[in-house]
Design an enzyme around this catalytic site. Sequence first.
Site, PDB file in Angstrom:
ATOM      1  N   SER A 220     107.868  31.819  36.534  1.00 27.18           N
ATOM      2  CA  SER A 220     107.068  31.241  35.500  1.00 27.18           C
ATOM      3  C   SER A 220     106.896  32.130  34.240  1.00 27.18           C
ATOM      4  CB  SER A 220     105.761  30.575  35.644  1.00 27.18           C
ATOM      5  OG  SER A 220     105.288  31.412  36.574  1.00 27.18           O
ATOM      6  N   HIS A 248     108.983  24.922  37.339  1.00 21.62           N
ATOM      7  CA  HIS A 248     109.365  24.954  36.127  1.00 21.62           C
ATOM      8  C   HIS A 248     110.759  24.302  36.293  1.00 21.62           C
ATOM      9  CE1 HIS A 248     106.202  26.806  33.873  1.00 21.62           C
ATOM     10  NE2 HIS A 248     105.803  27.456  35.066  1.00 21.62           N
ATOM     11  N   LYS A 279     105.322  19.936  33.911  1.00 17.17           N
ATOM     12  CA  LYS A 279     106.267  20.647  33.145  1.00 17.17           C
ATOM     13  C   LYS A 279     107.264  19.689  32.539  1.00 17.17           C
ATOM     14  CE  LYS A 279     104.308  24.306  34.976  1.00 17.17           C
ATOM     15  NZ  LYS A 279     103.021  24.253  35.610  1.00 17.17           N
TER      16      LYS A 279
END
Length: 437
Positions: A220, A248, A279
């Site tokens: 991340s 992610h 996300k």
Amino acid sequence: MPLNPDSSAPENGANPTVESDPNKFSLGDFLVGDSKDPLKPPPAFTKWHRAIERAVELYEPVLLGPAEARTTLNYRGKSLPVINFSSYNYLGLANHPEVIAAAREALATHGLGACGSPVLSGMSDLHRQLEKRMAEFLGYEDAMLFNSGFGGALGAISGLLRKSDVAVMDNRSHLSLRDGAVLARTRCERFDHNDAESLDAALSRHKGKRKLVIVEGIYSMDGDFGHLNEVMDVADAHEAQVFVDEAHSMLACGENGRGAVEHFGVERRVQILYGTFSKAFGAMGGFVAGSRETLDYLRFYSHPYVYSCALPPVVVAGILKALELGTTRPELRSRLWENAEYFHAQLNSLGIDTGDSTTYIMPIVIGDRERLYQLGHELRQRGLWVAPVDYPAVPQDKICFRACVTANHTRADLDEALNILSDTLLPAQLPQLEHAH
Ligand SMILES: Cc1ncc(COP(=O)(O)O)c(C=O)c1O
């Protein structure tokens, strides 16, 4: 030698104090203080916090609009239009009209909140539908939902590991994963980031123990992929299980959006997968997918699942629609990756250091705290919103801005951002990028 933030020695350059040289200090210096009252932070922290007011101003920015490619912030009491490189809305689904319509409909049929833990009263037909769709989409027997991504990582790891086990983690792992191991009171071993030899050595130190290797699909802060093929090979050789955090990467990478495990072709080898809805899904919450046997157990031993209210149905309905769009509109993923490649190439051609990033998450490495916050204000005033990332979230020499590219950024957004970066970070050095494309 570590600095002593409580030092009252006079300023002489060699012995900085929080007031004389606040940029020499970081959050890492104030974890422990000598106050007898737990509600009283270390006095040096309070002094430092005041001294770095300008830096603090860049945190907890207040949005006056949606988390879109262009939005508005409240900056020093005024509306400030910005190009947004700080939201994780990778596919632009957070504000997609079909997602909003689905959420609105669920609001009318199911109300605002779940009003209970999933185990006792918070589970709705929408939650069950999402569990089923996620399991089918990812090719696992079952999936369970958490009301936050952080809680999902914490709950899965602490629900599965015990005191005599070993959590073997990449040293760039997210805090939710590390906190899961702390809560489980399990032995925690770190290995060097994406280093198969270091992983092998860590696993070799714990022969005969139950071991869970914990890695991320996309890291991340650094924006690089986890080396999943190598990780699987090493883990298999040690008969260790692997837990992949796809926070992610889920929906945003892999040909069908099934994350980094799909990208690397290791889907069938990974027996437990974790991800977030905060996300690319543009919502909030987390999930774990795995075998029915594992999840039947976890549903009773994961504290953040058992003892916390289920996701609001209105959010679940939005996630269901985001999943449908993310899996039927591959052009969203293509746009995201095209934008990332363009932005990356242009940053690098400007000589801007993006570390090891190979994805849509790009650190813009500054490496100096004072410069970070000064530039942070300049960038914001010029209309570019990137997030400052300071130590201890990243190593001191990697202090950076983090830029997250999304599918909804237009080429004009990207070029304008590049011009702002070039003007601010490299004044008088570089030509404008008006005709970069
Ligand atoms: C790798 C990773 N795992 C877990 C989380 C926690 O997710 P959430 O923000 O949905 O709680 C994050 C959050 O950014 C993350 O980056």
